[in-house]
Motif scaffolding. Sequence first.
Motif, mmCIF file in Angstrom:
data_model
loop_
_atom_site.group_PDB
_atom_site.id
_atom_site.type_symbol
_atom_site.label_atom_id
_atom_site.label_comp_id
_atom_site.label_asym_id
_atom_site.label_seq_id
_atom_site.Cartn_x
_atom_site.Cartn_y
_atom_site.Cartn_z
ATOM 1 N N GLY A 219 111.681 -79.034 27.852
ATOM 2 C CA GLY A 219 112.608 -78.955 26.725
ATOM 3 C C GLY A 219 113.577 -77.798 26.823
ATOM 4 N N MET A 220 113.063 -76.605 27.095
ATOM 5 C CA MET A 220 113.935 -75.438 27.234
ATOM 6 C C MET A 220 114.856 -75.591 28.440
ATOM 7 N N SER A 221 114.307 -76.011 29.562
ATOM 8 C CA SER A 221 115.123 -76.160 30.776
ATOM 9 C C SER A 221 116.244 -77.160 30.575
ATOM 10 N N TYR A 222 115.935 -78.282 29.913
ATOM 11 C CA TYR A 222 116.959 -79.308 29.705
ATOM 12 C C TYR A 222 118.087 -78.776 28.821
ATOM 13 N N GLY B 182 125.026 -75.495 30.470
ATOM 14 C CA GLY B 182 125.799 -75.154 31.653
ATOM 15 C C GLY B 182 125.152 -74.112 32.550
ATOM 16 N N ILE B 183 123.867 -73.865 32.334
ATOM 17 C CA ILE B 183 123.130 -72.877 33.124
ATOM 18 C C ILE B 183 122.352 -73.572 34.229
ATOM 19 N N ASN B 184 122.353 -72.999 35.404
ATOM 20 C CA ASN B 184 121.635 -73.543 36.554
ATOM 21 C C ASN B 184 120.161 -73.158 36.446
ATOM 22 N N VAL B 185 119.294 -74.131 36.282
ATOM 23 C CA VAL B 185 117.857 -73.855 36.184
ATOM 24 C C VAL B 185 117.251 -73.933 37.588
ATOM 25 N N LEU B 186 116.749 -72.804 38.053
ATOM 26 C CA LEU B 186 116.182 -72.747 39.403
ATOM 27 C C LEU B 186 114.793 -73.349 39.472
ATOM 28 N N ALA B 187 113.977 -73.053 38.451
ATOM 29 C CA ALA B 187 112.582 -73.499 38.523
ATOM 30 C C ALA B 187 111.935 -73.458 37.153
ATOM 31 N N GLY B 188 110.915 -74.297 37.018
ATOM 32 C CA GLY B 188 110.012 -74.248 35.883
ATOM 33 C C GLY B 188 108.627 -73.944 36.395
ATOM 34 N N GLN C 168 105.580 -84.286 36.896
ATOM 35 C CA GLN C 168 106.408 -85.473 37.082
ATOM 36 C C GLN C 168 107.510 -85.557 36.026
ATOM 37 N N THR C 169 107.163 -85.259 34.783
ATOM 38 C CA THR C 169 108.162 -85.279 33.711
ATOM 39 C C THR C 169 109.236 -84.230 33.961
ATOM 40 N N TYR C 170 108.810 -83.031 34.329
ATOM 41 C CA TYR C 170 109.765 -81.942 34.558
ATOM 42 C C TYR C 170 110.704 -82.269 35.712
ATOM 43 N N GLU C 171 110.148 -82.657 36.841
ATOM 44 C CA GLU C 171 110.966 -82.894 38.032
ATOM 45 C C GLU C 171 111.924 -84.061 37.846
ATOM 46 N N THR D 74 117.283 -81.718 36.734
ATOM 47 C CA THR D 74 117.966 -81.916 38.012
ATOM 48 C C THR D 74 118.110 -80.607 38.780
ATOM 49 N N GLY D 75 117.663 -80.632 40.021
ATOM 50 C CA GLY D 75 117.861 -79.494 40.921
ATOM 51 C C GLY D 75 116.858 -78.373 40.795
ATOM 52 N N ALA D 76 115.937 -78.468 39.848
ATOM 53 C CA ALA D 76 114.969 -77.386 39.652
ATOM 54 C C ALA D 76 113.657 -77.688 40.365
#
Length: 356
Positions: free
Chosen positions: A19-22, A28-34, A43-46, A50-52
């Motif tokens: 939720g936070m990452s999305y 407009g922030i690039n999310v590197l990882a969760g 599976q839900t996160y990946e 996108t791209g994290a």
Amino acid sequence: MKVRKPRLKAVDFFCGGGGMSYGMLEAGINVLAGIDYEPNCKQTYEHNITGAQFIKADVFELQEQELEDKLNLTKNDDNLILIGCSPCQFWSIINTDKTKSTKSANLLIEFTRFVKHFNPGYVVVENVPGVLRQKKESGLEDFIIWLKENDYKVHFEVHNVAEYGVPQSRKRFTLIANRVTDESIDLIKSVERKVTVRDVLGQVNGFPEIKDGHKDKTDFLHTVASISEVNKKRLKKVAKDGGDRLGFANDTELQLACFEGKDNSFKDTFGRLWWDKPSPTITTKFFSISNGRFVHPDEDRALSLREGATLQSFPKEYKFYGTSTSAIARLIGNAVPPQYAKCIGEAIINNHLNAV
């Protein structure tokens, strides 16, 4: 000519289903990882972020250098945001057994290790208001002192996410710390009128009428739990659009023994949502009619998985994976509402653009 600043990037600790990452991505922030210890988040996160990377790790065991190497991070990076939205059951006011959540009491302290190591441009902490009420015990007080001593401008407040475009009343403690500019960062309320249940649910919004026990095998997940025959009788006596269990309180066949003589206690149990108000807080048990005000405003059933996700402000195309209704509901109920996260991200971006 103004030099264009590098894009902000974030690492989302305790990311859950994203939720936070999305919301950060939407801002407009690039999310590197969760990062999360629960493998059922992966599976839900990946699929949705996108791209994290999804990093399965116990924050008590994860080392700072290990994360630095894995993500190619650098210390003192003005463009880096570290986000900590740790599981909050221990500090919640909800009267639940705290035994299983005792370990989570120290998660903020563990997150602090990474903030001290990386000294990022921005820090975000989101949690239940209880961490503020017990700021010494939760580690919040020492964390704020350290941030201020290290030249961060710190703003923290308890917000109701309904003020920021989420169709749900949900109070959350939010801290945003910034060492890039001289300005502290607060959120700007995004809506003049609160978004209501009517605005997002119902047949006009793509939710066909269903019966209890309906299983939706599509990704839409308009799936709803079954209820017993006696509970069906109870719901028929609960008034539409905001009714509660007092509708069957005087029926000796239907009244529950635990509620006898307690008409003013736990009134939300078996209660219906109101069409023209935001929903109550969506918990991990929103699929159950006996765990809060989670009955559909008109239909005699609990909320479906997709309805709960929508009230959390997830888009309808957001895909959830899980082995059971309760597992998916846990991902949804534990999430930071993406719309609220987007507001946090936009506030940070606006601050960053003003940096000299």
